[in-house]
Write an enzyme that holds these catalytic residues in place. Structure first.
Site, mmCIF file in Angstrom:
data_model
loop_
_atom_site.group_PDB
_atom_site.id
_atom_site.type_symbol
_atom_site.label_atom_id
_atom_site.label_comp_id
_atom_site.label_asym_id
_atom_site.label_seq_id
_atom_site.Cartn_x
_atom_site.Cartn_y
_atom_site.Cartn_z
ATOM 1 N N ASP A 275 0.812 -1.218 0.000
ATOM 2 C CA ASP A 275 0.000 0.000 0.000
ATOM 3 C C ASP A 275 0.840 1.260 0.000
ATOM 4 O O ASP A 275 0.292 2.364 -0.020
ATOM 5 C CB ASP A 275 -0.930 0.012 1.217
ATOM 6 C CG ASP A 275 -0.182 0.219 2.526
ATOM 7 O OD1 ASP A 275 0.926 -0.339 2.662
ATOM 8 O OD2 ASP A 275 -0.698 0.932 3.399
ATOM 9 N N CYS A 276 2.187 1.140 0.023
ATOM 10 C CA CYS A 276 3.033 2.332 0.104
ATOM 11 C C CYS A 276 3.847 2.594 -1.160
ATOM 12 O O CYS A 276 3.638 3.579 -1.857
ATOM 13 C CB CYS A 276 3.981 2.221 1.301
ATOM 14 S SG CYS A 276 3.198 2.608 2.880
ATOM 15 N N ILE A 277 4.781 1.714 -1.472
ATOM 16 C CA ILE A 277 5.760 2.010 -2.519
ATOM 17 C C ILE A 277 5.119 2.259 -3.886
ATOM 18 O O ILE A 277 5.518 3.181 -4.591
ATOM 19 C CB ILE A 277 6.829 0.903 -2.582
ATOM 20 C CG1 ILE A 277 7.608 0.870 -1.264
ATOM 21 C CG2 ILE A 277 7.797 1.154 -3.729
ATOM 22 C CD1 ILE A 277 8.612 -0.252 -1.177
ATOM 23 N N VAL A 279 2.231 3.467 -4.416
ATOM 24 C CA VAL A 279 1.158 4.455 -4.293
ATOM 25 C C VAL A 279 1.655 5.845 -3.919
ATOM 26 O O VAL A 279 1.374 6.833 -4.596
ATOM 27 C CB VAL A 279 0.119 3.968 -3.255
ATOM 28 C CG1 VAL A 279 -0.924 5.041 -2.970
ATOM 29 C CG2 VAL A 279 -0.541 2.683 -3.721
ATOM 30 N N VAL A 280 2.419 5.943 -2.821
ATOM 31 C CA VAL A 280 2.663 7.259 -2.237
ATOM 32 C C VAL A 280 3.542 8.180 -3.062
ATOM 33 O O VAL A 280 3.433 9.403 -2.907
ATOM 34 C CB VAL A 280 3.193 7.135 -0.794
ATOM 35 C CG1 VAL A 280 2.210 6.391 0.069
ATOM 36 C CG2 VAL A 280 4.552 6.475 -0.747
#
Length: 435
Positions: A275-277, A279-280
């Site tokens: 959910d991070c790399i 997306v953010v």
């Protein structure tokens, strides 16, 4: 209801004596481990999650995350509970917001969960409360979005209530770096806000890193993940180039890694997951477009990383063609749908796109993942097969996507007629193709 707090001394006493009541909004991969950590430190913790099933799991001590096995509940003696009702917020001294921030189809941040949480808290906000945003988000969210919502209550930040940002640094299944020994960034809207956040987190984290503003903390969190996304994109592009050159990208990277300075190893794979790399970095690029700036490296890395499932598909097609077989009708065994080893999490997993493309070409696709028993893909439920020599033997092609420990500790590679290895974990052989 807890006594109204007006002085830092009172807040310090509540923290020091473990009388502070702590609330965690959002009991997912970031929120639940945080709630457990505070409960283990001796605080009374209440989780708030609109998913009543998840709240019930917490109340009854049932595990649904790899980092929070059921045995961690055993010694908490009722110090953690959960509800789907925000009315409890009025009784809490500290509330940390750990809700998701997904990406829209246009690659813009969806702050709906943050806004909803802030509005629900604002309805019950009282003097003395500390509110901490932990969700990964674009620069400016804490002070430009959350703060105005909370101040609609008539209370003022820094005097009536306190607000700051402390981004999560959760790496599920990492047994080396935990919440306790991973340095924690903290920032407050005012100096007193930051002081209270520092006092709070020092109870569960060994090293705190105060920064000058919430925007610095928000941007630092995005930079951490953008650094990874761009470097993985470079490794993936190297794999594409080495494929053209007929050499091993892994051998090139390992050779380069012998340089003792100025190099940090990243390896290629089937794409980005979690959910991070994936997306953010787009949060940062999206925000900078408001300033008339185009984050070109971020966009370029995204294009390379997003292309990798298609590259995997091509490698599978090439390997089958070499054996005079088409994708259509071939039995294809995908190993690993989780985005990383030893977790249940399939969010943004590139394995799903590989699976989708192979199904779209009418392959007879099945998967094996000891952590993901079933998955819904495009409205169809797929269930994992057992990891066995028979399953490997019966496949026309085995595609290694996520190197779970079970695959490596109980290998059946010698039973496979054809393997496409996206992780460089299968020994060299005439039937092995790497991306």
């Amino acid at each position: 209801m807890s006594e109204t707090l007006t002085s830092s001394a009172t807040f310090e006493d509540l923290i020091g004596t473990r009388q502070a009541k702590i609330g965690i909004v959002g009991l997912g991969y970031a929120g639940l481990p945080l709630a457990i950590a505070y409960a283990e430190a001796g605080f009374a913790v209440t989780g708030i999650d609109l998913n009543e099933e998840r709240a019930a799991d917490v109340r009854e001590g049932r595990s649904y995350l790899v980092d929070v096995p059921a045995e961690r509940y055993a010694n908490l003696e009722g110090s953690i509970t959960a509800t789907s009702d925000y009315a409890i917020a009025a009784e809490l001294d500290v509330i940390t917001i750990c809700v998701p921030t997904p990406l829209s189809k246009s690659r813009s941040p969806d702050l709906g969960y943050i806004v909803s949480a802030a509005e629900s808290i604002a309805e019950h906000l009282r003097s003395g409360q500390l509110i901490v945003l932990q969700s990964t988000t674009h620069p400016g969210t804490t002070e430009e979005i959350v703060l105005p919502i909370l101040e609609r209550s008539g209370l003022k930040v820094g005097t009536d209530f306190f607000l700051g940002y402390a981004p999560e640094r959760v790496d599920p299944a990492n047994e080396t770096y935990t919440m306790r020994n991973t340095p924690k960034l903290i920032a407050g809207v005012t100096p007193e806000c930051r002081n209270r956040i520092e006092l709070l987190y020092k109870q569960i984290v060994d090293e705190l890193v105060p920064v000058s503003s919430t925007m610095v903390a928000e941007t630092a969190k995005l930079h951490e993940n953008t650094f990874r996304a761009i470097n993985i994109g470079l490794a993936n592009e190297l794999a594409l180039m080495c494929d053209k050159l007929g050499i091993s990208a892994w051998e090139v990277i390992d050779a380069a890694a012998t340089k003792p300075f100025g190099f940090l190893t990243h390896y290629p794979g089937p794409g980005l997951g979690g959910d991070c790399i994936p997306v953010v970095p787009h949060f940062l690029a999206w925000r900078l477009r408001e300033y008339g700036y185009s984050a070109q490296i971020i966009d370029a890395a995204h294009e390379v990383n997003a292309h990798m499932p298609t590259h995997v598909l091509q490698k599978v097609s090439d390997a089958l063609n070499a054996a005079s077989k088409p994708i259509r009708g071939s039995r294809l065994l995908l190993l690993g749908l989780a985005y990383k080893p030893e977790v249940h999490d399939t969010r943004e997993s590139p394995s799903l796109e590989v699976m989708r493309q192979l199904i779209g070409r009418e392959g007879d696709v099945r998967y094996c993942d000891p952590w993901v028993g079933e998955i819904e893909l495009d409205d169809v439920i797929h269930r994992s097969v057992e990891w066995s020599a028979d399953e490997v033997r019966e496949a026309d092609c085995v595609v290694v996507l996520t190197p779970h420990r079970q695959f490596l500790e109980q290998p059946f590679w010698d039973q496979a007629s054809m393997i496409v290895d996206t992780r460089n974990v299968v020994p060299d052989g005439p039937n092995v193709t790497r991306i």
